[in-house]
Design an enzyme around this catalytic site. Structure first.
Site, mmCIF file in Angstrom:
data_model
loop_
_atom_site.group_PDB
_atom_site.id
_atom_site.type_symbol
_atom_site.label_atom_id
_atom_site.label_comp_id
_atom_site.label_asym_id
_atom_site.label_seq_id
_atom_site.Cartn_x
_atom_site.Cartn_y
_atom_site.Cartn_z
ATOM 1 C CG HIS A 1 -0.874 1.430 -4.476
ATOM 2 N ND1 HIS A 1 -0.688 1.166 -5.819
ATOM 3 C CD2 HIS A 1 -1.488 0.336 -3.956
ATOM 4 C CE1 HIS A 1 -1.158 -0.054 -6.090
ATOM 5 N NE2 HIS A 1 -1.646 -0.570 -4.979
ATOM 6 C CD GLU B 1 -2.717 -1.341 -0.092
ATOM 7 O OE1 GLU B 1 -2.873 -0.357 -0.853
ATOM 8 O OE2 GLU B 1 -3.126 -2.475 -0.384
HETATM 9 ZN ZN LIG Z 1 -2.552 -2.353 -4.662
#
Ligand SMILES: [Zn+2]
Length: 230
Positions: free
Chosen positions: A106, A103
């Site tokens: 990202h 995450e």
């Molecule tokens: Zn992802």
């Protein structure tokens, strides 16, 4: 004739794709559960790992929050928040750390203006329109005005394009995650495999989603796109 009826193409194209999707979902859950029970030796929690990778990249402004649910982890670019689920946040397991690092990947993609994520985001509005109105349009086209059928199918195709553009974004976030976990010595070498397996299983769900859309697209095309040939 409408879409919720079972036709030949539904059976040979859509159902196998849906089954693949269910299998991928099962696999990501079971793989995560397995590696969420194996504690990492250095013992950092997923939230600590996320914080340190963010800081390492100068992303001090990105917050980390806890979110309820299972595997609901995500990065929200609008509020600049990495949200980690209950089973990940305070956990120092291989699975939890893998998900958290993904995450954060990202967040780093956004910060670095990674081109594929911009391209994918540019497709969000049309994909949203496509997933909402393509089927009603096709139905309307069948009964009222035939050219609408093709418009509906093309809009459905936009959903598939969006899912295709999602793949490099997801693969890249996982690659970044694994590289960081290795280079920052957050996990030992033999622990990396566990994190990798969780992220590979997660990646497969995106591939399955694309395959399901392509199967449905092909079905719609075979059923309705060639009607004028009849
Ligand atoms: Zn992802």
């Amino acid at each position: 004739m409408p879409f919720w009826y079972v036709d030949y193409y539904y059976v040979v194209l859509v159902i196998p794709a849906v089954l693949l999707g269910l299998w991928a979902q099962y696999r990501v859950t079971s793989t995560f559960n397995r590696y969420n029970r194996i504690a990492s030796q250095r013992g950092y929690t997923a939230a600590q790992v996320a914080r340190s990778i963010l800081d390492e990249n100068g992303l001090y402004q990105v917050q980390i929050e806890r979110v309820s649910g299972n595997l609901t982890d995500h990065f929200d670019p609008r509020s600049n928040v990495v949200r980690l689920s209950d089973s990940v946040y305070g956990n120092s397991s291989l699975g939890a750390i893998g998900v958290a690092a993904h995450e954060v990947g990202h967040a780093v993609q956004y910060a670095q203006n990674y081109a594929p994520i911009k391209l994918r985001n540019a497709f969000v509005p049309i994909a949203n329109i496509g997933s909402t109105i393509s089927i009603p349009l096709i139905l309307l086209g069948l009964f009222l005005y035939e050219p609408l059928v093709m418009v509906g199918i093309v809009l459905y195709g936009a959903v598939a394009v969006f899912q295709l553009l999602t793949l490099p974004v997801e693969f890249n976030a996982s690659r970044r995650a694994i590289a960081t976990l290795e280079s920052h010595q957050i996990l030992y070498d033999d622990e990396i495999t566990g994190a990798k397996k969780v992220l590979s299983a997660a990646a497969l769900t995106y591939v399955a989603a694309l395959i399901t859309s392509l199967a449905q697209l092909l079905r719609l095309f075979l059923l309705y796109g060639r009607r004028r040939d009849d």
